[in-house]
Write an enzyme that holds these catalytic residues in place. Structure first.
Site, PDB file in Angstrom:
ATOM      1  N   SER A   1       0.849  -1.185   0.000  1.00 14.89           N
ATOM      2  CA  SER A   1       0.000   0.000   0.000  1.00 14.89           C
ATOM      3  C   SER A   1       0.890   1.243   0.000  1.00 14.89           C
ATOM      4  O   SER A   1       1.670   1.441  -0.920  1.00 14.89           O
ATOM      5  CB  SER A   1      -0.956  -0.037   1.188  1.00 14.89           C
TER       6      SER A   1
ATOM      7  N   HIS B   1      -7.970  -4.927  -1.542  1.00 15.88           N
ATOM      8  CA  HIS B   1      -6.773  -4.421  -0.877  1.00 15.88           C
ATOM      9  C   HIS B   1      -6.198  -5.394   0.144  1.00 15.88           C
ATOM     10  O   HIS B   1      -4.988  -5.520   0.281  1.00 15.88           O
ATOM     11  CB  HIS B   1      -7.105  -3.095  -0.188  1.00 15.88           C
TER      12      HIS B   1
ATOM     13  N   ASP C   1      -9.571  -3.622  -5.583  1.00 22.61           N
ATOM     14  CA  ASP C   1      -8.981  -2.829  -4.507  1.00 22.61           C
ATOM     15  C   ASP C   1      -9.613  -1.444  -4.457  1.00 22.61           C
ATOM     16  O   ASP C   1      -9.639  -0.729  -5.454  1.00 22.61           O
ATOM     17  CB  ASP C   1      -7.467  -2.711  -4.737  1.00 22.61           C
TER      18      ASP C   1
END
Length: 717
Positions: free
Chosen positions: A569, A689, A654
């Site tokens: 991330s 995600h 995501d």
């Protein structure tokens, strides 16, 4: 802009004068496998008199539902096929690793029960099942079990399934819960009658997942999301049995840089709405007995001031950074909440960061951070005496666990370290006696004494001392021969504290050293640590990480050709930046769901969460922020040079970092890099995600990551 790009070129030559060896890829064979080539469709970005051609902007089309949606899917599948073909020789190793890691997990297990309003709640897992059952027992643990939700059964037929936000009504008869089947963190709330087992027709979609009951047992407050941007925009009030379309909005957040949420005080007397951005916050409150009442502002928001409120029987406590960089605790009467009525309860300290407080009738537990380590202080509200818990390890993590009962003298807290499995303790705040309730069981035999953990400090370019937490197996020689995996995050003030991982044993037992760099942008060393790694100081995050890597080489924990980096991330942004800045330092990089197209994402306010991020990265509509952001954004700074071996992963659904960021990054890297190193992109076409939802499926991703590393180190089993 010339100066900024030039500075990056200079930086890339600072760390290490010897380029990493052109390491062979072990058993992996690239010859004869066709490398994916993405279509080039120039798109011009013009802002601040800066004209940039983006050849892969079209990859946004699946997200935007544009004309090239099918082409996007075709390209992602080709990259997946390429990854599968390149990694095919490791198939047996991946299977071995999966089985090895899975064998350490106790399949039939149960969480530590916690008491809430006369019931003990817990979850349990069963052998061979991916999910769990959420249960309770009335009065004592010998009572008959009630299975409130069988998530194993609920998840049947779904590739992804997340059940969360379990909220029990004050009379214990109803439960609100939320489900996401797509992995975009957009939940539908359902309500179940726990007496009859009936799931009501009430169905509330497009929410954050959490909900809060008023004391009338029929009114539910929840956070509604914007379906396009996924921003939390409204707090709505739902009445049991009503159509969700008729729900009343009790709060509408018009500042799109703030997140909002709703919750209840532990003593059950108040419902709070929290509106918070990176720099300022505001709280609204309502007595929980007055479900249809109007929320009142606790204290109007002020620039650069954050505050959080905790309700006691006789007063409110306020944790705030108002003239207190590391936060202080204030107090005020229940009927006078404006700032002029606040008085100091615990003053600000330069060397101690106050994270949060956990309230009880007679005690207050304060979660603090000092010199990079977490600590718990217990304060007696009757006599104002305070003491700290002692833990005895050089690097560890401690935190309050599930403490939902207000009128108790028992504190539950969690403890773990790089060598200590996750443990839950109960601590008597009067007698100061602790007892271990449960420790994560590692099947197959795990012995703490076989592993060593250290905490060292690396000196950054500007002289700042950066903490590094390290773990390795006894017998590892510090002569530079060991491979080392360096992990970091470094954003949002999120601290990457040292924790135990049973999967990591597969890495350590094969001779790897594992290290966490506690770089600026996190909050390990206090609030200033965070502020020195964000906005116009973001470059500190990247240079800190590189300096940590070079320090580990200098101290002979590893050497050039054996140092690896991993982040996800915003930590994936870190991976992209250090690949550009110091490519010669890393033999391999694992970038998971990486935020690598910073400028384009922050210019597009239709992308989920963009506007919430302005106070973290800057708003590129501002010229100064734009050019600074452009100076480090990985996608913008790819050059014709040699890059490390890289494995990049993402998820099609995501919601935090869109799939097209890593896809564009990989496509551009393929056209620019001058080496023959491995470059792989794996897109999970069904997840988002957080990856897979099942408790074993994620192990396949870990096995892929480890196989990638082991192959580069010629470790075949």
């Amino acid at each position: 802009m010339y100066k900024e790009v030039t500075s990056m070129i200079i930086l890339s030559t600072v760390w290490g004068t010897t380029p990493a060896q052109e390491s062979p890829s072990g058993i992996l064979k690239l010859e004869g496998i066709e490398t994916p080539v993405a279509a080039v469709k120039p798109h011009i970005r013009s802002i601040h008199n800066d004209r940039v051609i983006d050849n892969y902007y079209w990859m946004n089309d699946f997200f935007k539902k544009g004309p090239d949606s099918d082409l996007v899917i075709e390209y992602l599948k080709k990259e997946n096929d390429y990854t599968n073909m390149v990694m095919e020789p490791t198939a047996d190793l991946q299977k071995q690793l999966f089985n090895e890691m899975k064998a350490r997990i106790k399949e039939k297990d149960e969480s530590v029960p916690y008491l809430k309003n006369g019931y003990y709640y817990y979850s349990r897992t069963e052998e061979g099942q991916q999910y769990f059952k959420f249960c309770r027992k009335k009065g004592n643990l010998a009572a008959p079990e009630e299975v409130l939700l069988d998530v194993d059964k609920m998840a049947e037929g779904y590739a992804y399934y997340a059940a969360t936000g379990f909220s029990i009504s004050p009379d214990n008869n109803l439960m609100a819960f939320a489900v996401d089947t797509v992995s975009r963190r957009e939940y539908t709330i359902f309500i179940k009658n726990l007496i009859s087992g009936e799931i009501y027709k009430d169905e509330i979609s497009k929410t954050s997942g959490s909900s809060t009951w008023a004391n009338d047992n029929k009114t539910l407050f929840y956070t509604a999301k914007n379906p396009i941007t996924l921003l939390s925009e409204k707090i709505n009030r739902h009445t049991l049995g009503a159509d969700a379309i008729t729900d009343i909005t009790v709060y509408h957040e018009h500042d799109n840089t703030n997140y909002i949420a709703v919750g209840k005080s532990k003593n059950g007397q108040y419902i709070f709405i929290q509106s918070e951005g990176t720099l300022s916050s505001e709280i609204y409150y309502l007595k929980a007995d007055d479900a249809n009442g109007t929320f009142q502002s606790f204290q109007a928001r002020r620039e650069d001031v954050l505050y959080h409120v905790t309700a006691l029987e006789d007063r409110f406590l306020i944790v705030t950074n108002d003239e207190a960089k590391n936060f202080k605790i204030m107090q005020c009467p229940l009927a006078k909440t404006n700032k002029e009525n606040w008085t100091v309860f615990i003053p600000h300290r330069e060397d101690v960061l106050i994270n949060e407080i956990d309230e009880f009738k007679d005690f207050l537990v304060i979660s603090e951070r000092k010199n990079g380590l977490t600590q718990l202080a217990v304060r007696n509200l009757k006599d104002e005496q305070q003491h700290y818990l002692n833990f005895g390890e050089v690097a560890y993590t401690v935190y309050p666990s599930t403490n939902l009962e207000y009128n108790t003298e028992k504190l539950r807290y969690g403890y773990t370290s790089l060598v200590t499995p996750s443990s839950t303790f109960e601590y008597d705040m009067n007698s100061k006696v602790k007892s271990l309730l449960k420790q994560q069981e590692v099947l197959g035999g795990y012995h703490t004494q076989e592993y060593i953990t250290e905490r060292i400090f690396a000196k950054a370019q500007d002289g700042t001392q950066i903490p590094i937490s390290i773990v390795y197996k006894k017998g590892i020689k510090k002569d530079g021969s060991a491979p080392l995996l360096l992990y970091a995050y470094g954003s949002y003030g999120a601290s990457m504290d040292p924790t135990f991982s049973s999967t990591r044993l597969s890495l350590l037992d094969r001779g790897f050293i594992y290290a966490i760099a506690h770089i600026r942008g996190g909050e390990e060393m206090g609030r200033q640590w965070y502020e020195d790694g964000k906005m116009m100081k973001k470059m500190n995050t990247f240079t800190d990480f590189i300096d940590c890597g070079q320090f580990l080489i200098n101290q002979k924990y590893t050497s050039l050709g054996h140092l690896y980096a991993q982040g996800g991330s915003a930590g994936g942004l870190l991976m992209g930046a250090v690949a550009n800045l110091a490519p010669q330092l890393w033999n391999g990089i694992i970038a998971q769901v990486p935020f690598v197209d910073v400028v384009n994402t922050m210019l597009d306010d239709t992308i989920p969460l963009t506007t919430n991020e302005y106070d973290e990265w800057g708003n590129p509509n501002n010229k100064e922020a734009y050019f600074y952001m452009k100076s480090y954004s990985p996608y913008e700074n790819i050059q014709q040079k040699s890059y490390p071996n890289m494995l990049v992963t993402t998820g099609l659904h995501d919601s935090q970092v869109q799939y097209f960021e890593p896809a564009k990054w990989i496509a551009k890297l393929r056209t620019m890099k001058t080496d023959k190193h491995i470059l792989l992109l794996k897109t999970d076409m069904e997840y988002g995600h957080g990856g897979a939802s099942g408790r074993f499926d994620y192990l396949k991703d870990v096995a892929l990551n480890y196989s990638f590393l082991f192959t580069l180190e010629h470790i075949e089993k």
